[in-house]
Design a protein around this motif. Structure first.
Motif, short mmCIF file in Angstrom:
data_model
loop_
_atom_site.label_atom_id
_atom_site.label_comp_id
_atom_site.label_asym_id
_atom_site.label_seq_id
_atom_site.Cartn_x
_atom_site.Cartn_y
_atom_site.Cartn_z
N GLU A 184 -11.41 -4.75 -5.92
CA GLU A 184 -10.09 -5.00 -6.53
C GLU A 184 -10.20 -5.65 -7.90
O GLU A 184 -9.29 -6.36 -8.33
CB GLU A 184 -9.20 -5.83 -5.60
CG GLU A 184 -8.75 -5.11 -4.36
CD GLU A 184 -9.89 -4.76 -3.39
OE1 GLU A 184 -10.04 -3.58 -3.05
OE2 GLU A 184 -10.63 -5.69 -2.99
N TYR A 217 -3.40 3.65 -2.61
CA TYR A 217 -3.37 2.57 -3.60
C TYR A 217 -3.09 1.26 -2.87
O TYR A 217 -2.22 1.19 -2.01
CB TYR A 217 -2.29 2.82 -4.64
CG TYR A 217 -2.10 1.71 -5.64
CD1 TYR A 217 -2.83 1.68 -6.83
CD2 TYR A 217 -1.19 0.69 -5.40
CE1 TYR A 217 -2.64 0.65 -7.76
CE2 TYR A 217 -1.00 -0.34 -6.31
CZ TYR A 217 -1.73 -0.35 -7.48
OH TYR A 217 -1.55 -1.37 -8.39
N TYR A 218 -3.84 0.20 -3.26
CA TYR A 218 -3.76 -1.09 -2.58
C TYR A 218 -3.45 -2.20 -3.59
O TYR A 218 -4.21 -2.38 -4.55
CB TYR A 218 -5.07 -1.40 -1.86
CG TYR A 218 -5.50 -0.29 -0.93
CD1 TYR A 218 -5.10 -0.26 0.39
CD2 TYR A 218 -6.30 0.76 -1.40
CE1 TYR A 218 -5.48 0.76 1.24
CE2 TYR A 218 -6.69 1.78 -0.56
CZ TYR A 218 -6.28 1.78 0.76
OH TYR A 218 -6.66 2.81 1.59
N GLN A 219 -2.35 -2.91 -3.37
CA GLN A 219 -1.94 -4.01 -4.23
C GLN A 219 -2.20 -5.31 -3.51
O GLN A 219 -1.67 -5.55 -2.42
CB GLN A 219 -0.46 -3.89 -4.60
CG GLN A 219 0.05 -5.00 -5.51
CD GLN A 219 -0.57 -4.94 -6.88
OE1 GLN A 219 -0.56 -3.90 -7.54
NE2 GLN A 219 -1.12 -6.07 -7.34
N GLU A 234 0.85 -1.18 0.00
CA GLU A 234 0.00 0.00 0.00
C GLU A 234 0.88 1.23 0.00
O GLU A 234 1.92 1.25 0.67
CB GLU A 234 -0.91 0.04 1.23
CG GLU A 234 -1.75 1.31 1.31
CD GLU A 234 -2.49 1.48 2.62
OE1 GLU A 234 -3.00 2.60 2.87
OE2 GLU A 234 -2.54 0.52 3.41
N THR A 255 -6.78 -7.78 -8.07
CA THR A 255 -5.43 -7.27 -8.31
C THR A 255 -5.13 -6.01 -7.49
O THR A 255 -4.19 -5.99 -6.70
CB THR A 255 -5.22 -6.97 -9.80
OG1 THR A 255 -6.24 -6.05 -10.25
CG2 THR A 255 -5.30 -8.26 -10.62
N HIS A 256 -5.91 -4.95 -7.68
CA HIS A 256 -5.60 -3.69 -7.01
C HIS A 256 -6.82 -2.79 -6.96
O HIS A 256 -7.80 -3.01 -7.69
CB HIS A 256 -4.45 -2.97 -7.70
CG HIS A 256 -4.78 -2.53 -9.11
ND1 HIS A 256 -4.70 -3.40 -10.18
CD2 HIS A 256 -5.21 -1.35 -9.61
CE1 HIS A 256 -5.05 -2.76 -11.29
NE2 HIS A 256 -5.37 -1.52 -10.97
N SER A 257 -6.76 -1.79 -6.11
CA SER A 257 -7.79 -0.76 -6.03
C SER A 257 -7.14 0.52 -5.54
O SER A 257 -5.98 0.53 -5.12
CB SER A 257 -8.93 -1.18 -5.10
OG SER A 257 -8.46 -1.34 -3.77
#
Length: 461
Positions: free
Chosen positions: A443, A382-384, A357, A412-414
């Motif tokens: 995500e 951002y979150y991976q 993050e 994946t991500h958001s």
């Protein structure tokens, strides 16, 4: 206290005490300031962690009673925090949810009460009710979109923090021991907690089981000291168990222990220029000895011969956080100005839902004329997700298998853009309109981006 008066700094029931330095010198800050007038004369970090924004009390008439109790060894705060957030576009559906936190924070001076000079007992009993708007209307179940929420669900009277505190060597070493929420001590600050999505710590810190997040507490303790005036070191050891256990906080004997968490955090606190603009630069690490399974999950039979789950292993967390005041207004206290802030968190990728993050933003004071204590904040985060989680979901999708409840595709991500405007209405009451734009809810790209608006209210009674 008038609304436009500078807030009075005072010890609150959950605030750590001041620390004096072991050595009366600076570390690398000495390269920034070459005269004695520039050197600090107080501990900038004292109280610089999760705290309420509402200065003063709504019922000042009981101040004499509060003072009478305080003189005899008992101090308290009764705080209400309510958050209503509505999804007005995108996501799963339009609609609004409400959550609240009603807490009593208590401080017992054991010197006055029991003759144990220098010892304090901290306690928090709280009630939480409501529903999470991200779950009901947005389709986001990994990142919490309101601050006040708990994986435990509502509890009529939950016991949160309960620990003793003591300072030694003339306030040069401080310890606390008992049941403690780690995110009230590590990877947090009052600035972060002005944002719904970052309080009481970034989501990649709060989500792993090894980091007990308020109101979940762990048995353990932390020692804190300042080698030099501008450096603070804290480290501790805590017993770790599954977060969903013990909805009330009182059932200590039924908790399961899975491992030990050993966090370490060093904070550099320089200040710049003749106005002494403070900064807080944190480097932290935590090792959780609990065994965690590979997030690849169940491997479809078609791939079982060539793809195997990794062995269970412990989790490591690294984080860097920074904030720096860039201008000062209306006083010398820490929050009297505008800040820039940023951070990065990394967890062991194969066993952590959030592998990474990062966030950056600003918290700015007094932007509108004649409103000197209004605070505006904006932050992008951002979150991976774990690459092993994504890989396992892709395998099951290609095999035509279900991905699990609430999962719309390989995750994946958001990312989230959050903004707020905090308005001190009267002493003891702050109202904060909120805005959030949630990118890739759940995500994945299946659910449309969501737009949320709402209001947060903090009242000290």
């Amino acid at each position: 206290m008038a609304v436009n008066a500078a807030p009075v700094r005072r010890k609150r029931p959950i605030v750590e005490t001041r620390l004096d330095a072991l050595f009366n010198t600076e570390s690398i800050s000495a390269l920034l300031n070459h005269n004695d007038d520039a050197l600090r004369h107080s501990d900038l970090s004292a109280g610089y962690f999760v705290a309420e924004q509402a200065f003063g009390n709504l019922v000042p008439q009981i101040r004499p009673w509060r003072d009478w109790l305080g003189d005899r060894g008992f101090s308290f705060e009764l705080t209400y925090k309510g958050e209503g957030m509505a999804n007005v576009g995108g996501g799963l559906s339009r609609g609004m949810d409400y959550v609240h936190d009603l807490r009593v924070s208590m401080l017992f001076d054991l010197g006055r009460l029991a003759g144990l000079n220098g010892w304090y007992l901290h306690g928090i009993i709280m009630n939480r009710e409501g529903r999470q708007v991200g779950w009901d209307h947005v389709g986001e179940r990994n990142v919490l979109l309101t601050e006040v929420w708990s994986i435990h669900g509502p509890a009529a009277a939950r016991l949160a923090d309960l620990y003793v505190e003591k300072s030694f060597l003339h306030n040069r070493i401080n310890i606390n021991m008992g049941r403690i929420a780690l995110t009230h001590t590590y990877a947090t600050s009052v600035l972060l907690c002005t944002f719904m999505t970052q309080c009481s710590a970034p989501m990649a810190i709060r989500e792993p089981a090894g980091w007990s997040v308020y109101p979940k507490t762990s048995w353990g303790g932390t020692v804190r000291f300042r080698p030099t005036r501008d450096l603070t070191l804290r480290t501790g050891i805590y017993r770790i168990g599954p977060k969903p256990q013990d909805n009330t906080g009182w059932a200590w004997g039924s908790e399961t222990t899975t491992g030990i968490q050993t966090p370490v955090e060093v904070t550099w606190e320089p200040f710049f220029g003749p106005r002494k603009l403070p900064g807080h630069y944190k480097l932290g690490y935590g090792h959780d000895t609990s065994p965690y399974p590979d997030l690849i999950g169940a491997v479809p039979a078609a791939y079982a011969a060539i793809i195997h789950a990794h062995r269970e292993k412990p989790r490591d967390t690294f984080y860097v956080e920074a904030d720096q005041m860039v201008y000062r207004k209306h006083g010398e206290y820490q929050m009297a100005g505008g800040y820039l802030l940023a951070g990065y968190i990394h967890n062991t990728p194969s066993i952590s839902s959030f592998a990474d993050e990062f966030y950056f933003g600003a918290s700015l004071l007094g932007l509108i004329p004649h409103r000197p204590f209004d605070r505006f904040g904006v932050m992008y985060s951002y979150y991976q997700m774990s690459p092993r989680l994504t890989y396992g979901q892709s395998l099951r999708q290609s095999a035509g298998l279900a991905l699990g409840p609430y999962v719309t595709g390989p995750q994946t991500h958001s990312a989230i853009l959050e903004a707020y405007y905090g308005i001190p209405v009267t002493p003891g009451l702050v109202m904060t309109p909120e805005f959030e734009y949630v990118m890739r809810p759940g995500e994945t790209s299946v659910i449309p981006n969501a737009m949320l608006v709402g209001l947060k209210v903090i009242a000290n009674l």
